[in-house]
Enzyme design. Structure first.
Site, short mmCIF file in Angstrom:
data_model
loop_
_atom_site.label_atom_id
_atom_site.label_comp_id
_atom_site.label_asym_id
_atom_site.label_seq_id
_atom_site.Cartn_x
_atom_site.Cartn_y
_atom_site.Cartn_z
N HIS A 295 13.13 -24.31 -13.16
CA HIS A 295 13.88 -23.10 -13.71
C HIS A 295 13.23 -22.51 -15.09
O HIS A 295 12.84 -23.32 -15.80
CB HIS A 295 15.38 -23.30 -13.82
CG HIS A 295 15.91 -23.36 -12.39
ND1 HIS A 295 17.22 -22.88 -12.22
CD2 HIS A 295 15.68 -24.04 -11.24
CE1 HIS A 295 17.65 -23.16 -10.70
NE2 HIS A 295 16.51 -23.93 -10.32
N CYS B 53 21.94 -21.76 -9.92
CA CYS B 53 22.56 -22.78 -9.16
C CYS B 53 24.19 -22.37 -9.40
O CYS B 53 24.65 -22.42 -10.62
CB CYS B 53 22.31 -24.00 -9.96
SG CYS B 53 23.40 -25.31 -9.14
N ASN C 268 14.96 -19.15 -10.82
CA ASN C 268 13.87 -20.14 -10.61
C ASN C 268 12.72 -19.46 -11.12
O ASN C 268 12.66 -18.42 -11.37
CB ASN C 268 13.84 -20.28 -8.87
CG ASN C 268 15.08 -20.93 -8.51
OD1 ASN C 268 14.94 -22.20 -8.50
ND2 ASN C 268 15.77 -20.20 -7.56
N HIS D 147 10.14 -28.20 -8.94
CA HIS D 147 11.25 -27.14 -8.60
C HIS D 147 11.59 -26.91 -10.26
O HIS D 147 12.74 -27.56 -10.44
CB HIS D 147 12.33 -27.43 -7.91
CG HIS D 147 13.13 -26.30 -7.61
ND1 HIS D 147 13.49 -26.01 -6.32
CD2 HIS D 147 14.08 -25.66 -8.28
CE1 HIS D 147 14.26 -24.98 -6.29
NE2 HIS D 147 14.60 -24.67 -7.57
N ARG E 253 17.02 -18.73 0.25
CA ARG E 253 18.18 -19.58 0.32
C ARG E 253 18.63 -19.89 -1.22
O ARG E 253 19.65 -19.19 -1.33
CB ARG E 253 17.75 -21.01 1.03
CG ARG E 253 18.92 -21.97 1.30
CD ARG E 253 19.42 -22.87 0.08
NE ARG E 253 18.33 -23.55 -0.36
CZ ARG E 253 18.58 -24.21 -1.42
NH1 ARG E 253 19.67 -24.16 -1.97
NH2 ARG E 253 17.72 -25.08 -2.12
N ASP E 254 17.96 -20.49 -1.88
CA ASP E 254 18.37 -20.79 -3.34
C ASP E 254 18.44 -19.49 -4.14
O ASP E 254 19.33 -19.52 -5.06
CB ASP E 254 17.11 -21.96 -4.19
CG ASP E 254 17.65 -22.22 -5.29
OD1 ASP E 254 18.78 -22.30 -5.45
OD2 ASP E 254 17.08 -23.03 -5.89
#
Length: 318
Positions: free
Chosen positions: A223, A254, A263, A221, A29-30
Site C-alpha cells: 500500500h 482495508c 493499493n 502486496h 475485489r480489494d
C-alpha cells in the site's frame, strides 16, 4: 479537451531484475470492497472485462464472504458467472468452508484465504486468534487442493500493525510457513497500512528464504500510504520476486484498518516495469482508459499518478 497520444517511458533496463512480472490485479475485489457506495454488478463485470482486454492475466474477481461483513461484494454469485468465460485466471476470496462451497459451485478454480500476521488484526478481521484462524483455513485449503484448485494465502500486517506497531519478522515467517505447510500454492505478503521500507522488505524476504519458503511462491502486496509502494516493489524484484499485487487506478484500502490507504496503482507499476524493460503483457493505454472509465463510474478522480499524467488533464479538471 483533446488528448494527445499516450506517452511511454524510455526503456533503460537495470541489472538483477526478472525478465517478466506477473501482475495480480486486485482492483475488482480489494479495490471495490472499500467503496462506501455499492457498485452495480454490471459495472463490476465490465471492469473485469476491460482489465482482461488490457492484458492482465490474473484478475481477482470477488469475495465469497458473508454479505453482512462486506456488503459491497454481496453480489458474488451474480458477478462470477458474468465473467467466468474470460480466458484469464479469476481468483476469489473464500473466508471459510461455506465460502469455498459457494465458489466451487460456480466453477471457481483459484481461491484465496486471508490470514493475519498479528493477533490484533486477526481479532478485528476474523474475530479469532492467529492460530484459530489458521485452524479454520486448514480444511478450506485441504478441500480446495483435493479439488485441484489453486490456493493463495494472503498474509496481512506483514510489516506494521495499527494496534501493535512494527511486526517482528520471525512472527511473519511463522505464519507464512504455516500457510505453506497446510498446502497454499503461493503467498501474498501484505503491507496493509503501507509502512514498509526497502530494507524491511529485504529482511523479511531473506528470513523467509532461511525458513525454506521458496521465493517463487511469493507475491508482494504494498500500500502507498507513505509513497513507498514502488520502492518496496523494486526491492522485492531485486530479490527475485516475480508476482506483484496491484489495483487498477490505485483503488482500495482495508475496511478493518482505517490507516490503510490505497493499493499500489497498477498503472504506476506498469510504467516503472516498462521503463525497466520488464515484460508484463499489459497494454498501458488500455489500462489507463479502463481506470479513467472506472473513476467516472465512481464519480471521483483516479488516485493513480500515471492515470492522471497520461490523461493529460489538470487534476482539478478530472
Amino acid at each position: 479537451m483533446s488528448t494527445p497520444e499516450l506517452g511511454l517511458p524510455m526503456v533503460v533496463p537495470a541489472p538483477g531484475l526478472p525478465a517478466r512480472v506477473r501482475i495480480h490485479e486486485v482492483g475488482a475485489r480489494d479495490g471495490l470492497q472499500n467503496e462506501k457506495a455499492t457498485v452495480p454488478t454490471e459495472v463490476k463485470a465490465e471492469f473485469v472485462r476491460r482489465l482482461a482486454e488490457a492484458g492482465l492475466t490474473t484478475i481477482e474477481a470477488t469475495s465469497f464472504v458473508h454479505p453482512k461483513w462486506v456488503p459491497q461484494l454481496a453480489d458474488a454469485e451474480h458477478l462470477f458467472p458474468l465473467v467466468s468465460d474470460l480466458e484469464v485466471a479469476l481468483p476469489v476470496l473464500v473466508p471459510n468452508e461455506r465460502g469455498l462451497d459457494r465458489a466451487l459451485a460456480l466453477g471457481a478454480r483459484r481461491v484465496a484465504v486471508f490470514a493475519s500476521a498479528t493477533e490484533s488484526f486477526a481479532k478485528a478481521n476474523l474475530n479469532r486468534t492467529v492460530d484459530e484462524a489458521l485452524a479454520m483455513f486448514e480444511p478450506v485449503v485441504a478441500r480446495a487442493k483435493a479439488e485441484d484448485v489453486h490456493v493463495r494465502g494472503y498474509l496481512s500486517m506483514c510489516f506494521g500493525d495499527p494496534w501493535e506497531g512494527a511486526v517482528p519478522v520471525p512472527q511473519v515467517v511463522r505464519v507464512c510457513r504455516a500457510l505453506l505447510d497446510m498446502g497454499c500454492d503461493e503467498l501474498s505478503l501484505g503491507d496493509t497500512i503501507g509502512v514498509a521500507t526497502p530494507g524491511h522488505v529485504l529482511a523479511l524476504l531473506t528470513e523467509l528464504t532461511e525458513a525454506r519458503v521458496p521465493t517463487g511462491a511469493l507475491g508482494v502486496h504494498f500500500h502507498d500510504t507513505y509513497g513507498q509502494a514502488l520502492s518496496n516493489t523494486l526491492a522485492a524484484l531485486q530479490y527475485g520476486v516475480t508476482t506483484v499485487d496491484a489495483s487498477a487506478g490505485g483503488l482500495g484500502g482495508c475496511p478493518y484498518a482505517k490507516s490503510a490507504t490505497g493499493n499500489l496503482a497498477t498503472e504506476d507499476l506498469v510504467w516503472m516495469l516498462q521503463g525497466l524493460g520488464i515484460d508484463t503483457g499489459v497494454d498501458l493505454a488500455r489500462l489507463v482508459a479502463t481506470s479513467a472509465w472506472m473513476a467516472e463510474q465512481l464519480g471521483r478522480p483516479s488516485p493513480s499518478r500515471t492515470v492522471r499524467a497520461l490523461s493529460h488533464k489538470d487534476p482539478k479538471e478530472q
